[in-house]
Structures are given as C-alpha cells and as structure tokens.
Design a protein around this motif. Structure first.
Motif, PDB file in Angstrom:
ATOM      1  N   PRO A 179      -2.335  13.848  -2.302  1.00  8.47           N
ATOM      2  CA  PRO A 179      -2.987  14.083  -1.013  1.00  8.47           C
ATOM      3  C   PRO A 179      -4.409  14.632  -1.148  1.00  8.47           C
ATOM      4  O   PRO A 179      -5.293  14.236  -0.380  1.00  8.47           O
ATOM      5  CB  PRO A 179      -2.080  15.120  -0.337  1.00  8.47           C
ATOM      6  CG  PRO A 179      -0.750  14.941  -0.985  1.00  8.47           C
ATOM      7  CD  PRO A 179      -1.018  14.476  -2.396  1.00  8.47           C
ATOM      8  N   ASP A 191     -10.355  -6.696  -3.503  1.00 12.08           N
ATOM      9  CA  ASP A 191     -11.305  -7.480  -4.285  1.00 12.08           C
ATOM     10  C   ASP A 191     -11.783  -6.728  -5.520  1.00 12.08           C
ATOM     11  O   ASP A 191     -11.517  -5.548  -5.691  1.00 12.08           O
ATOM     12  CB  ASP A 191     -12.504  -7.835  -3.388  1.00 12.08           C
ATOM     13  CG  ASP A 191     -13.214  -9.085  -3.859  1.00 12.08           C
ATOM     14  OD1 ASP A 191     -12.730  -9.731  -4.806  1.00 12.08           O
ATOM     15  OD2 ASP A 191     -14.262  -9.426  -3.271  1.00 12.08           O
ATOM     16  N   GLU A 248       0.828  -1.220   0.000  1.00 11.78           N
ATOM     17  CA  GLU A 248       0.000   0.000   0.000  1.00 11.78           C
ATOM     18  C   GLU A 248       0.858   1.264   0.000  1.00 11.78           C
ATOM     19  O   GLU A 248       0.582   2.213  -0.728  1.00 11.78           O
ATOM     20  CB  GLU A 248      -0.925  -0.001   1.213  1.00 11.78           C
ATOM     21  CG  GLU A 248      -1.898   1.174   1.228  1.00 11.78           C
ATOM     22  CD  GLU A 248      -2.892   1.104   2.380  1.00 11.78           C
ATOM     23  OE1 GLU A 248      -2.601   0.472   3.402  1.00 11.78           O
ATOM     24  OE2 GLU A 248      -3.977   1.697   2.233  1.00 11.78           O
ATOM     25  N   THR A 292      -0.879  -3.618   4.118  1.00 12.66           N
ATOM     26  CA  THR A 292      -1.358  -2.270   4.375  1.00 12.66           C
ATOM     27  C   THR A 292      -0.252  -1.420   4.994  1.00 12.66           C
ATOM     28  O   THR A 292       0.773  -1.933   5.429  1.00 12.66           O
ATOM     29  CB  THR A 292      -2.568  -2.271   5.333  1.00 12.66           C
ATOM     30  OG1 THR A 292      -2.119  -2.657   6.637  1.00 12.66           O
ATOM     31  CG2 THR A 292      -3.647  -3.215   4.857  1.00 12.66           C
ATOM     32  N   ARG A 293      -0.507  -0.134   5.054  1.00 12.34           N
ATOM     33  CA  ARG A 293       0.453   0.800   5.623  1.00 12.34           C
ATOM     34  C   ARG A 293       0.736   0.440   7.087  1.00 12.34           C
ATOM     35  O   ARG A 293       1.773   0.741   7.633  1.00 12.34           O
ATOM     36  CB  ARG A 293      -0.116   2.223   5.529  1.00 12.34           C
ATOM     37  CG  ARG A 293       0.931   3.256   5.171  1.00 12.34           C
ATOM     38  CD  ARG A 293       0.296   4.604   4.941  1.00 12.34           C
ATOM     39  NE  ARG A 293      -0.094   4.771   3.552  1.00 12.34           N
ATOM     40  CZ  ARG A 293      -1.332   4.986   3.148  1.00 12.34           C
ATOM     41  NH1 ARG A 293      -2.322   5.032   4.010  1.00 12.34           N
ATOM     42  NH2 ARG A 293      -1.595   5.146   1.874  1.00 12.34           N
ATOM     43  N   LEU A 294      -0.233  -0.251   7.671  1.00  6.54           N
ATOM     44  CA  LEU A 294      -0.102  -0.598   9.073  1.00  6.54           C
ATOM     45  C   LEU A 294       0.680  -1.898   9.269  1.00  6.54           C
ATOM     46  O   LEU A 294       1.040  -2.246  10.382  1.00  6.54           O
ATOM     47  CB  LEU A 294      -1.510  -0.769   9.653  1.00  6.54           C
ATOM     48  CG  LEU A 294      -1.736  -0.237  11.044  1.00  6.54           C
ATOM     49  CD1 LEU A 294      -1.623   1.268  11.041  1.00  6.54           C
ATOM     50  CD2 LEU A 294      -3.099  -0.675  11.538  1.00  6.54           C
ATOM     51  N   GLY A 295       0.893  -2.611   8.165  1.00  2.28           N
ATOM     52  CA  GLY A 295       1.634  -3.864   8.274  1.00  2.28           C
ATOM     53  C   GLY A 295       0.737  -5.094   8.259  1.00  2.28           C
ATOM     54  O   GLY A 295       1.220  -6.210   8.298  1.00  2.28           O
ATOM     55  N   GLY A 296      -0.588  -4.894   8.182  1.00  2.00           N
ATOM     56  CA  GLY A 296      -1.514  -6.027   8.071  1.00  2.00           C
ATOM     57  C   GLY A 296      -1.715  -6.383   6.600  1.00  2.00           C
ATOM     58  O   GLY A 296      -1.106  -5.774   5.719  1.00  2.00           O
ATOM     59  N   ARG A 297      -2.539  -7.374   6.363  1.00  2.00           N
ATOM     60  CA  ARG A 297      -2.827  -7.746   4.990  1.00  2.00           C
ATOM     61  C   ARG A 297      -4.325  -7.710   4.740  1.00  2.00           C
ATOM     62  O   ARG A 297      -5.112  -7.917   5.656  1.00  2.00           O
ATOM     63  CB  ARG A 297      -2.322  -9.165   4.705  1.00  2.00           C
ATOM     64  CG  ARG A 297      -0.865  -9.187   4.278  1.00  2.00           C
ATOM     65  CD  ARG A 297      -0.447 -10.597   3.929  1.00  2.00           C
ATOM     66  NE  ARG A 297      -1.046 -11.538   4.862  1.00  2.00           N
ATOM     67  CZ  ARG A 297      -1.379 -12.800   4.531  1.00  2.00           C
ATOM     68  NH1 ARG A 297      -1.175 -13.229   3.315  1.00  2.00           N
ATOM     69  NH2 ARG A 297      -1.922 -13.601   5.435  1.00  2.00           N
ATOM     70  N   ARG A 298      -4.682  -7.438   3.510  1.00  7.99           N
ATOM     71  CA  ARG A 298      -6.102  -7.486   3.145  1.00  7.99           C
ATOM     72  C   ARG A 298      -6.220  -7.933   1.700  1.00  7.99           C
ATOM     73  O   ARG A 298      -5.266  -7.831   0.920  1.00  7.99           O
ATOM     74  CB  ARG A 298      -6.765  -6.115   3.316  1.00  7.99           C
ATOM     75  CG  ARG A 298      -6.163  -5.047   2.429  1.00  7.99           C
ATOM     76  CD  ARG A 298      -6.953  -3.745   2.448  1.00  7.99           C
ATOM     77  NE  ARG A 298      -7.826  -3.667   1.297  1.00  7.99           N
ATOM     78  CZ  ARG A 298      -8.238  -2.502   0.763  1.00  7.99           C
ATOM     79  NH1 ARG A 298      -7.879  -1.364   1.322  1.00  7.99           N
ATOM     80  NH2 ARG A 298      -9.012  -2.504  -0.285  1.00  7.99           N
ATOM     81  N   VAL A 299      -7.401  -8.423   1.361  1.00  5.48           N
ATOM     82  CA  VAL A 299      -7.707  -8.708  -0.033  1.00  5.48           C
ATOM     83  C   VAL A 299      -8.074  -7.395  -0.707  1.00  5.48           C
ATOM     84  O   VAL A 299      -8.673  -6.513  -0.083  1.00  5.48           O
ATOM     85  CB  VAL A 299      -8.892  -9.704  -0.132  1.00  5.48           C
ATOM     86  CG1 VAL A 299      -9.358  -9.855  -1.563  1.00  5.48           C
ATOM     87  CG2 VAL A 299      -8.505 -11.054   0.436  1.00  5.48           C
ATOM     88  N   GLN A 332      -3.762  -9.248  -3.131  1.00  7.87           N
ATOM     89  CA  GLN A 332      -3.632  -8.955  -1.708  1.00  7.87           C
ATOM     90  C   GLN A 332      -2.748  -7.736  -1.521  1.00  7.87           C
ATOM     91  O   GLN A 332      -1.957  -7.393  -2.391  1.00  7.87           O
ATOM     92  CB  GLN A 332      -2.979 -10.117  -0.976  1.00  7.87           C
ATOM     93  CG  GLN A 332      -3.854 -11.338  -0.888  1.00  7.87           C
ATOM     94  CD  GLN A 332      -3.226 -12.385   0.013  1.00  7.87           C
ATOM     95  OE1 GLN A 332      -2.697 -12.065   1.071  1.00  7.87           O
ATOM     96  NE2 GLN A 332      -3.275 -13.624  -0.424  1.00  7.87           N
ATOM     97  N   ALA A 347      -6.663  11.798  -1.993  1.00  5.49           N
ATOM     98  CA  ALA A 347      -6.863  10.968  -0.804  1.00  5.49           C
ATOM     99  C   ALA A 347      -7.869  11.639   0.131  1.00  5.49           C
ATOM    100  O   ALA A 347      -8.762  10.977   0.675  1.00  5.49           O
ATOM    101  CB  ALA A 347      -5.535  10.744  -0.088  1.00  5.49           C
ATOM    102  N   ASP A 394     -12.502   4.451  -1.873  1.00 11.78           N
ATOM    103  CA  ASP A 394     -11.160   3.892  -1.843  1.00 11.78           C
ATOM    104  C   ASP A 394     -10.489   4.227  -3.174  1.00 11.78           C
ATOM    105  O   ASP A 394     -10.975   3.806  -4.233  1.00 11.78           O
ATOM    106  CB  ASP A 394     -11.270   2.374  -1.652  1.00 11.78           C
ATOM    107  CG  ASP A 394      -9.924   1.730  -1.418  1.00 11.78           C
ATOM    108  OD1 ASP A 394      -8.905   2.333  -1.817  1.00 11.78           O
ATOM    109  OD2 ASP A 394      -9.883   0.629  -0.857  1.00 11.78           O
ATOM    110  N   PRO A 395      -9.367   4.999  -3.135  1.00 16.63           N
ATOM    111  CA  PRO A 395      -8.745   5.405  -4.403  1.00 16.63           C
ATOM    112  C   PRO A 395      -8.347   4.230  -5.297  1.00 16.63           C
ATOM    113  O   PRO A 395      -8.231   4.382  -6.510  1.00 16.63           O
ATOM    114  CB  PRO A 395      -7.508   6.208  -3.979  1.00 16.63           C
ATOM    115  CG  PRO A 395      -7.375   6.048  -2.498  1.00 16.63           C
ATOM    116  CD  PRO A 395      -8.683   5.553  -1.963  1.00 16.63           C
TER     117      PRO A 395
END
Lengths: 371, 73, 349
Positions: free
Chosen positions: C264, C338, C257, C329-336, C326, C267, C276-277
């Motif tokens: 900006p 879709d 991400e 994320t900027r936070l370090g998690g993962r997401r699909v 996949q 965003a 969601d861009p």
C-alpha cells in the motif's frame, strides 16, 4: 487510500455500468467529451470504455497542459537553459516533449544544460535561494489548478526580494479552450462534457454555466477516480435523454459553485489575461492564457532574457486538431502508430500519455487491432 | 493532468505549511491556498499545495448514491 | 589472508581517507587498497591465490555466465546499497537461467575523492551479501577516474553458474495456456530510490526488495514443475519484462490487475508522483511462466519460501499474433500494458 480506493470499486462500477446501459437510448449515439487529461487517463488506465455500451462514445479533449503546449514554447525553455545558462526548473511532464531541431529538455540536459525536475514551486524557490549567483527560471505550465502555486511562488519571491527567480509563463484557461472547441465553423458534434475535476476545485462550477446556457451542452463536473467518471457519464446520459442542459456536480466532495476564492484572488493579484495565446492542436485562442501583471514583470523570464516566442507549425499530416474536436479518432490519422508513436511523437495528442492518441496507443490499441 | 490526491493532515507547521500522510507516505506541503485547515482534515494535494479541503459529508453522500444504484439495478 | 605481512608504512585511513588516483595506478597504494579492504572483506581461497585470474575447479554441467553493471543514485538507500545490489543483481540473472551460481567477479570504477569509509561500507555489504548467498567473489579489478568523471562508485559484477541438468528456461518458451506467476510485491526498489531523489523526496517506510533469488529458484526447480520461463523484472518493471517475454515467444499475455501484489505505501507513493507500479524497478522478484497443470503446485512451493510469501498467479499466456500484454483492470475493463517509453517520469501537472 481513504477517499481514493472507495472510488475504484469494481462491483460498484458494474452497477453504474448496468445503469448506463439500461438508460442509454439505443437509437442515439452519445458523444461525450472528457475535457481533462486526468479523465482520459482514468478511462484508459481502468479500461472504462469496455464498461460502456457501444453508443456511448468518449472523445478525449485538450485538457492536458503538456499536449497543448506549442513547440515554440518548449523551444523558449530550451533556449533559456542553453543560451542564457539559467537553471531551468520544470515539472517532469515537459522533459520529453519534442521541440525544434530534434531537441527535448532531456536532450538539452544531456548536452550540458542545467535542467532540474521539481515537484513543487517551493522547490524552485529553494533552488533560487541556494544559488544566488545563478538565474533560476521556472517553466510554468498548466491549467487553473497549477496556476495558484505559481502565483504563491511569485508573491513569495517578491516579498523576499529574490532577484534571481523568474518564470516562463504558459498558464492557460479551461473555459477558453471549451469555447474554442464549441465555436468551430460548421458546428461540433458533441452532446456534453465531463467537466474538469481539480481545475474546478479552484474555479468552481459557475464558469461552465455558459456552456449549458448559451451552447445548450450539459456539463457534469467529475472527480478523477473511475467511479466518478462513470457516474458523471450516467448523469450526462440522463440530461441528454431529458433534453436538459445544466451544469451538474458529481465531485461535490471537493468542488463548490464558487470554487476556491482565496486561490482565485491570489491568481488575480499576480496574473492578467493575455489577449491571445497559441495552443497546440487548437491554434490561436483569444483570452485563453495568463501573463504576469505589470507590478510583477520583473519575474517574467521572457522579458528579463528577451527570449521571443517563435511559432513553429505542426506537421501537415497531423490530424490533432480534428481529433481534439472529436471529428476524428486517433487511428483515422494516417501517421498514427507508424510515424507518430509515443517514442517519436509528431502531434500534440501523442506527446503525453494523457493525449488522445498516446492514451489510445498505450492502453487501447488492441481494440481496433482486434476488429 | 492536474494530478492531485486527498491526503490526511497530520501536523500543522510554521510558515503556512503542513505535514500530510497518504498511507504512510509523508510530505510537507503548503497551505497558502486554503483556509481553516486543522489536523485530521483531508486536503486535495497538487504539486505540493493543498487546493481544497475535502468534504467528508459530501464524499459519504456520493458513495451512498453509488451503493443505492446497486440496489436499484 | 591471515599470513599477510604488514608491508605498508601506515594502514589505510578508512575513517577520513579518500580515494586517490594512486589507488588505481597499479602501484603500492593499489595493492594496499586491495589487501586491506577488498581481500580482507571478500576473503576466500580463490582470491587468496593473488593472481590475475582465479583458477577454479571443473564444473559439472552447462555453464551460465552473466554480467551486470550497477549504477545507482543514491548509493545507499533504504534496504540496501550499491554493494549488495551488485551481488544480488548478477546472482539473480544467473539463477533465472535455471542455474546454481558458483562464483562472482567484481570490477570497481571509483571516483577520485570518494570517501574510503563509504567504500568500506559498500565492500562489506557486498561481502556480506556474497557470504549469505554462499557464492564467493573470486577475482576483481579496480580503476580510479578523476573527480567529476564518475558518480562515486560503479560496480560491474560477473557471475558463473551451472544450469540444472535437463532444465532449459528461455524467454521464447511461453506457450498459450501457460500460467504467469510473480514472486511478490512490485515497485519496492524503484520507489525506495525515488523517495530519496532530490526534488521529489518524501518520507515513506519503503524498503528496497534487493535479495538473492537462487534459493527460491532452486526450490522451484526441485519441485519438478514444468517451468518454461524465469525472469527477474528489474529496470522497466513487471510490464517491460512481460512485454519482452511476449515478443520473444510471439504470444500474448493476459493479466489480472487485482492479483498483482503491491505494498500500500508503494501504491500511495506512486499515486503522489503519477507513476504506475507496473513500470517501477524490482531487485528481488521473479516472474515464472509454467504449464497450467503445475501452477498451483509451483505457487505453494513459492509460498513456502521466505522470498515468495506473497507470490501470486497473475495471469496467463494467450494466443495473440500482436504479442500484446493486456490486463483486466480492477474495474473490470481491459487495457494494454505497453512497453515503457523512455525512462518513467513523474506526471504531475
């Protein structure tokens, strides 16, 4: 974006995650419900589940106004637009919610109904002023956050003598839904709540004290940014470890104990409690919604146009109720991902991207596919 | 989901309205739900209304708390 | 066109006039509209042949043909209008096939009552875009529909190009290990349009990114990088296009991400409306998927081009039988990430 970007910092998130892992007791499974769709969205969009230890489990609650809106309510809105020929103003969120007869507001619009997406109740008033020969109905949905703007519009319409404006009122109350979840027969396996962000800016933290007191469930009110959510989880873990149940406030930059008194007074002046209201997924919940007070009934579209609420039962196979109470996970529902998808939602949890099932389908599907 | 975002008040307008700015995006919103808002304040904006003033002192303290966690960890 | 005889009693009223049914009826009014507006603006020897089709010289290589219908509301937006958009859109579809676009055809559906002054602006914008791109509009057609049966103007353009010798680009050629490159910021076009929508309007200095990408593509092909896929992420945005590629190639795509450039102000506008861009339309960006060893070299070529200044490596192709896109994320998690469900709508309450 000031006051936004700072609360999305990845390095700080890792620090909080480390703290949660350190402090969470490995012998205990922490079952935490984030009540709000906004939190569900943050958890899914930022992949927060990946930063939490396996024994801290987030359960997605019913705090998404679109998800809990019963089919019969959308039917009413569609009937107003198609049979009564009104200009129906709505937040875009409701446009794709499936109603009876395979209809949505989007499809009703395609069939010629005058349905307009608006950003604010001020836009609905503007449309009413510009079309004095037409009836304009605002499809009022949402929790305590979204109710005050509707109250302002009603007062303005009354003051201006705007005769062609009315609302289809579906405003609902957060604490009532939390009671409904906790009052489930046989008890509910929940250790605590991440409390609403923006709802609480209006109602304050005080209304949650009963959940800490009477039900002994800790509540931590949290902002909608990912660091807010993580910090509130840490605060809940600490309360649970200490055997405490208190209302704590992580979102102090916008929430006080009293909340926004001016907004509360406006809402109290315009609305009163409905004895009962049907929630999708939760069933009929007493004292859980609002209707217009007697002096404002002229603005009540249900009365003005005589559109009755006709309940429509949900699909039998749908497990939304159990999922909303945290008893089942989305993929434990037989129709999840097969019959019921975001494209063809069957149950309330799949209706909006903040619903538990839609969030899992859209953002987290890989997790159980990989297992 | 009660989408709301903190934005800077850049101009007070008649009829209890204000012009707000979020990184260059400007919009006119209603101040009918809040009191004592001045230019330079941050307000939480939801469906075209300011819901609450943001308390910069509290925001700073929350951020300081996050930073403190990092040092302690 | 300079030898044109003044056979019409009065010239078209391009200031006050409006489109009439006669302008599409095949008679003198239509001929006048074509002569005084279209032919004058598009002016080139192929169009000047004045026949039902353009007779073109033989092309040297495999032909690429692409066609795109353009509908946009509002017709004029910050950074462009339906005219230049209809040129860029089709040129880009030809270009991302690894081809040099050579000719364009344009067909107009006009609504009765549409101001000729607006039509003139649109046609001149098209002509300007085509001239800048060096690709002439060699043939066209005009029809008029009754008032209320169109949305001002619809423009369909068709482009012909010649594919670069030895180059085959296709959505099914992404291979695990390949790198995913993006030529610049996402969401600019979609949010420029959204900012002017009735009911959602806001003021923001957001400008559509509409641009012709064949110059950038040519530079990328020239560098000899082992390119596998090129696509322009228009409707449905970056997310949708990457899902198409993942499905076609039966592989997964893993994104970072923080690497995806977003202006900006775009965003911020997305935050306001709950959008969601990743799903917002672009009209001047491309996605390139290439062999890992060439990614850095390709990136520096893109950086050197005016339309690739903010290019970035945003992810890689991975093995995944499910074909998931996949994102870390900027936070370090993962997401699909879709597919888009229906049209992206604001999510506010």
């Amino acid at each position: 974006m000031k006051y936004v970007d700072e609360f999305r910092d990845g390095d700080l998130a890792k620090n909080i995650a480390r703290k949660i892992s350190l402090e969470a007791n490995t012998n205990h499974t922490y079952r935490l419900m984030e009540f709000c769709g906004g939190h569900t969205h943050a958890i899914s969009r930022y992949g927060i589940a990946d930063l939490l230890p396996a024994n801290v489990r987030m359960i997605h609650g019913p705090g998404c106004p679109v998800c809990v809106l019963p089919i019969g309510r959308v039917d009413q809105a569609i009937r107003l637009a198609t049979e009564q020929g009104v200009i129906l103003c709505t937040y875009a969120d409701t446009m794709r919610v499936p109603a009876s007869n395979d209809l949505t507001l989007m499809r009703a619009r395609a069939d010629g109904a005058d349905v307009r997406m608006i950003y604010s109740t001020q836009d609905a008033l503007k449309i009413a002023r510009m079309n004095p020969e037409r009836e304009v109905v605002f499809f009022a949905i949402g929790f305590e956050t979204t109710t005050p703007p509707t109250a302002v519009a009603i007062r303005q319409a009354a003051a201006e003598g705007l005769k062609n404006f009315s609302i289809l009122c579906n405003h609902v109350l957060t604490p009532a839904a939390m009671h409904a979840i906790l009052n489930v027969a046989g008890g509910v396996k929940l250790d605590g709540f991440v409390g609403p962000a923006h709802v609480s800016t209006v109602i304050g933290s005080q209304p949650y004290e009963v959940f800490a007191g009477d039900y002994h469930k800790p509540v931590v009110i949290a902002g909608f940014e990912p660091l807010d959510v993580m910090q509130s989880i840490l605060m809940l873990v600490r309360q649970i470890n200490d055997g405490r149940a208190a209302v704590e406030n992580e979102f102090t930059r916008a929430v006080t104990r009293e909340g926004n008194r001016k907004a509360q007074a406006l809402v109290g002046e315009v609305f009163e409690l409905r004895e009962t209201f049907e929630w999708r997924g939760l069933g009929t919940v007493p004292d859980s919604a609002l209707r217009l007070r007697q002096k404002y009934t002229a603005f009540d579209a249900e009365q003005r146009f005589g559109v009755k609420y006709i309940p429509v039962s949900d699909n039998k196979a749908c497990e939304c109720g159990a999922i909303l109470r945290g008893e089942k996970r989305p993929w434990e529902c037989r129709i999840f991902g097969t019959v019921c998808t975001p494209q063809t939602p069957v149950g309330s949890c799949m209706v909006s991207s903040e619903g538990a099932c839609a969030a899992h389908y859209t953002y987290g599907r890989f997790r159980e596919e990989i297992q | 989901m009660c989408l709301a975002i903190p934005a800077l008040v850049v101009e007070l307008l008649p009829a209890d309205m204000a012009r707000i700015d979020l990184d260059g995006v400007r919009k006119d919103i209603s101040l009918s739900l809040v009191e004592d808002v001045a230019v330079g304040d941050y307000v939480i904006v939801h469906v075209g209304y300011a819901l609450q003033k943001l308390d910069p002192q509290e925001a700073a303290e929350t951020l300081a708390l996050f930073a403190e966690l990092g040092k302690a960890a | 066109m300079n030898t044109k005889k003044p056979i019409y009693v009065r010239p078209l009223d391009l200031k006050q006039g409006r489109v009439e049914m006669a302008h599409g009826a095949g008679g003198r009014a239509m001929a006048q509209l074509i002569d005084e507006l279209f032919a004058t603006a598009f002016d080139n020897p192929f169009l000047a042949q004045g026949n039902d089709g353009a007779l073109l010289p033989p092309a040297n290589g495999r032909l690429v043909l692409s066609c795109d219908a353009h509908v946009v509301s509002p017709l004029f937006f910050a950074g462009g209008d339906i005219g230049c958009l209809s040129v860029h859109g089709t040129l880009n579809d030809v270009a991302v096939m690894g081809a040099q676009p050579l000719y364009l055809a344009a067909s107009f559906i006009l609504e009765e009552g549409f101001p000729l002054a607006d039509l003139k602006r649109i046609v001149e914008s098209m002509a300007h875009a085509a001239r800048e791109a060096g690709v002439p509009i060699v043939t066209g057609d005009t029809k008029v529909v009754e008032r209320g049966k169109g949305d001002g103007v619809f423009i369909t353009t068709t482009g012909v190009g010649v594919a670069r010798e030895g180059i085959t680009l296709s959505g099914d050629l992404a291979r695990p290990g390949d790198k995913v490159l993006l030529s610049g910021t996402i969401g600019d076009h979609g949010m420029a349009i959204m900012s002017q929508r009735e009911g959602l309007a806001f003021d923001a200095p957001i400008v559509s990114d509409t641009a012709a990408l064949h110059g950038l593509v040519a530079a990328m092909l020239d560098c000899g990088a082992d390119l596998h896929v090129l696509r322009d992420p228009t409707r449905g945005g970056l997310a949708t296009t990457l899902n198409e590629i993942a499905q076609q190639s039966r592989a997964g795509i893993s994104l970072t991400e923080a690497a995806i450039p977003v202006n900006p102000v775009v965003a911020a506008a997305c935050e306001f409306l709950g959008l969601d861009p990743l799903y917002v339309a672009n009209e001047g960006k491309l996605i390139a998927i290439c062999a890992e060893r060439d990614a850095e070299r390709l990136l520096s070529v893109m950086h050197a081009h005016p339309l690739g200044g903010r290019a970035a490596i945003i992810g890689e192709v991975v093995e995944d039988a499910h074909g998931f896109v996949q994102m870390t994320t900027r936070l370090g998690g993962r997401r699909v990430v879709d597919w888009l469900t229906g049209e992206q709508l604001p999510r506010i309450c």
